[in-house]
Design an enzyme around this catalytic site. Structure first.
Site, PDB file in Angstrom:
ATOM      1  N   MET A  30       1.129  10.954   7.964  1.00 24.63           N
ATOM      2  CA  MET A  30       0.110  10.617   9.473  1.00 24.63           C
ATOM      3  C   MET A  30       0.484  11.375  10.160  1.00 24.63           C
ATOM      4  O   MET A  30       0.168  10.753  11.170  1.00 24.63           O
ATOM      5  CB  MET A  30       0.777   9.457   9.446  1.00 24.63           C
ATOM      6  CG  MET A  30       1.144   7.406   8.547  1.00 24.63           C
ATOM      7  SD  MET A  30       0.278   5.932   8.969  1.00 24.63           S
ATOM      8  CE  MET A  30       2.205   5.450   9.697  1.00 24.63           C
ATOM      9  N   GLY A  31       0.858  12.487  10.445  1.00 24.12           N
ATOM     10  CA  GLY A  31       0.494  13.816  11.473  1.00 24.12           C
ATOM     11  C   GLY A  31       1.798  13.542  12.239  1.00 24.12           C
ATOM     12  O   GLY A  31       3.552  13.096  11.381  1.00 24.12           O
ATOM     13  N   LEU A  33       4.035  16.204  12.876  1.00 25.55           N
ATOM     14  CA  LEU A  33       4.456  16.093  11.596  1.00 25.55           C
ATOM     15  C   LEU A  33       6.740  16.946  11.957  1.00 25.55           C
ATOM     16  O   LEU A  33       6.215  17.049  13.381  1.00 25.55           O
ATOM     17  CB  LEU A  33       3.726  17.244  10.868  1.00 25.55           C
ATOM     18  CG  LEU A  33       2.502  17.179  10.762  1.00 25.55           C
ATOM     19  CD1 LEU A  33       1.770  17.925   9.590  1.00 25.55           C
ATOM     20  CD2 LEU A  33       3.172  15.675   9.443  1.00 25.55           C
ATOM     21  N   GLY A  36      11.135  16.907   8.154  1.00 29.96           N
ATOM     22  CA  GLY A  36      11.426  16.309   7.008  1.00 29.96           C
ATOM     23  C   GLY A  36       9.613  16.633   6.580  1.00 29.96           C
ATOM     24  O   GLY A  36      10.228  15.921   5.464  1.00 29.96           O
ATOM     25  N   HIS A  37       8.717  16.676   6.755  1.00 28.77           N
ATOM     26  CA  HIS A  37       6.916  16.375   6.204  1.00 28.77           C
ATOM     27  C   HIS A  37       7.546  17.617   5.630  1.00 28.77           C
ATOM     28  O   HIS A  37       7.124  18.352   4.943  1.00 28.77           O
ATOM     29  CB  HIS A  37       6.565  16.650   7.204  1.00 28.77           C
ATOM     30  CG  HIS A  37       6.226  14.682   8.237  1.00 28.77           C
ATOM     31  ND1 HIS A  37       6.566  14.828   9.830  1.00 28.77           N
ATOM     32  CD2 HIS A  37       5.203  14.015   7.899  1.00 28.77           C
ATOM     33  CE1 HIS A  37       5.918  13.249   8.991  1.00 28.77           C
ATOM     34  NE2 HIS A  37       5.794  12.885   8.415  1.00 28.77           N
ATOM     35  N   GLY A 147       8.654  11.561   0.920  1.00 29.70           N
ATOM     36  CA  GLY A 147       9.734  11.382   1.225  1.00 29.70           C
ATOM     37  C   GLY A 147      10.724   9.940   0.723  1.00 29.70           C
ATOM     38  O   GLY A 147      10.141   9.129   0.961  1.00 29.70           O
ATOM     39  N   LYS A 149      13.069   9.199   2.706  1.00 30.57           N
ATOM     40  CA  LYS A 149      12.876   8.536   3.978  1.00 30.57           C
ATOM     41  C   LYS A 149      12.516   7.040   3.671  1.00 30.57           C
ATOM     42  O   LYS A 149      13.245   6.096   4.245  1.00 30.57           O
ATOM     43  CB  LYS A 149      12.924   9.277   5.180  1.00 30.57           C
ATOM     44  CG  LYS A 149      12.670   8.221   6.346  1.00 30.57           C
ATOM     45  CD  LYS A 149      13.089   8.268   6.908  1.00 30.57           C
ATOM     46  CE  LYS A 149      13.539   6.675   8.239  1.00 30.57           C
ATOM     47  NZ  LYS A 149      11.911   7.348   8.637  1.00 30.57           N
ATOM     48  N   ASP A 150      10.870   6.533   3.339  1.00 27.25           N
ATOM     49  CA  ASP A 150      10.709   5.870   3.059  1.00 27.25           C
ATOM     50  C   ASP A 150      10.355   5.301   1.757  1.00 27.25           C
ATOM     51  O   ASP A 150      10.184   5.404   0.142  1.00 27.25           O
ATOM     52  CB  ASP A 150       9.527   6.037   3.313  1.00 27.25           C
ATOM     53  CG  ASP A 150       8.855   6.212   4.780  1.00 27.25           C
ATOM     54  OD1 ASP A 150       9.584   5.257   5.673  1.00 27.25           O
ATOM     55  OD2 ASP A 150       8.437   7.383   4.810  1.00 27.25           O
TER      56      ASP A 150
HETATM   57  O1  PAF Z   1       4.591   7.544   4.937  1.00 27.29           O
HETATM   58  C1  PAF Z   1       3.969   7.859   5.191  1.00 27.29           C
HETATM   59  O2  PAF Z   1       3.855   8.910   6.082  1.00 27.29           O
HETATM   60  C2  PAF Z   1       2.531   6.740   5.759  1.00 27.29           C
HETATM   61  O3  PAF Z   1       2.781   5.593   4.797  1.00 27.29           O
HETATM   62  C3  PAF Z   1       1.807   7.193   4.508  1.00 27.29           C
HETATM   63  C4  PAF Z   1       2.132   7.969   2.867  1.00 27.29           C
HETATM   64  C5  PAF Z   1       0.594   8.461   4.705  1.00 27.29           C
HETATM   65  C6  PAF Z   1       0.475   6.182   3.681  1.00 27.29           C
HETATM   66  O4  PAF Z   1      -0.309   6.652   5.283  1.00 27.29           O
END
Ligand code: PAF
Length: 293
Positions: A30-31, A33, A36-37, A147, A149-150
């Protein structure tokens, strides 16, 4: 880095890559960044010819009263970071391009999205699975990286991929932390200085849970209690949940053994933060582990 803003152009590009037999890795984001990303991007590389990142603040996964409007957006900064990290392709569509006003179809994984974060964020995981399903169709990636993290999101998406026979290989990347232990998150930038100090208690609480397990405690309530006591020392912190669950069904454990997900969610001031650790708990000891893909 090549930037594509609409679905048709993306489909054309994906068809070209397939015609050239190039293997594509996708990192949905979701930007806003952070490091971690960027670690997800590196995790996508092995065995892959081109790495794509999608940047889309998905309205479907935000509930009423959540932070959709103020969620950080920084496309120029994100593109600079992705360029430097060697990303090949960025898909940054508008909400109008992604969701037709007449759309009526969603993807829902039964049960797994109702527990843990699903209790305070009803509909959230349906929003996630719907957008990720759409991204998988648009990109047809060979690999997709998320990640840990989620962690709940990872488990829900793993179930979706298995249930719908997607050929995509999922990879889960370890949590990247600040020096004081705070898990990196785009939402950390909401925290004021006092809140930032309390935010560090989430990872400290996970450490306390782990220490209890290492000391031989196997009663989940007692292990969770050790984590709670750390969180309760925070002045600006309010616990949403502290749970020890199995990593397939996300059901609470009474006794801890095998692979366990210790998951925490808490509000620090007005910001909801999550953190977790996956541990392998055996007779001989406790080791940090990873979600199986
Ligand atoms: O983890 C995220 O940033 C969001 O839940 C994802 C996987 C990009 C879906 O919108």
């Amino acid at each position: 880095v090549e930037v594509i803003q609409d679905r048709r152009a993306l489909r054309r590009r994906v068809h070209e890559l397939r015609a050239a037999h190039l293997r594509l890795g996708l990192v949905p984001t979701m930007g806003a960044l952070h490091a971690g990303h960027l670690s997800l991007l590196q995790r996508a590389r092995p065995g892959i010819d081109r790495v794509a990142v999608s940047i889309f603040v998905n309205p479907l996964q935000f509930g009423p009263g959540e932070d959709l409007e103020r969620y950080p957006r920084d496309l120029d900064g994100d593109l600079a970071r992705l360029e430097a990290a060697g990303c090949d392709l960025v898909f940054a569509p508008s909400a109008a391009d992604v969701y037709a006003p007449e759309a009526r179809t969603t993807v829902q994984v039964e049960g797994l999205g109702d527990v843990l974060c699903g209790r305070t964020r009803p509909g959230h995981f349906r929003g996630v699975t719907t957008i990720v399903a759409k991204l998988f169709h648009l990109f047809e990636p060979q690999v997709a990286v998320f990640g840990q993290k989620d962690a709940q999101q990872a488990v829900v998406l793993r179930r979706m991929v298995r249930d719908l026979d997607w050929a995509v290989e999922l990879r889960f990347a370890p949590i990247v932390r600040e020096p004081d232990g705070l898990a990196m998150s785009s939402r950390n930038r909401y925290l004021g200085p006092d809140e930032r100090r309390d935010a560090q208690l989430l990872s400290a609480a996970l450490g306390a849970a782990r220490a209890a397990l290492e000391a031989g405690e196997r009663d989940a309530a007692a292990v969770g209690g050790a984590a709670r006591r750390v969180l309760e020392s925070g002045r600006w912190l309010r616990i949403d949940y502290v749970e020890l669950v199995d990593t397939e069904r996300l059901q609470p454990l009474a006794r801890v053994e095998g692979q366990v997900l210790v998951a925490i969610a808490a509000w620090v001031g007005g910001t909801r933060l999550i953190d977790n650790v996956v541990l392998e708990v055996g007779d001989t000891g406790v080791a940090e582990s990873e979600l199986r893909a």
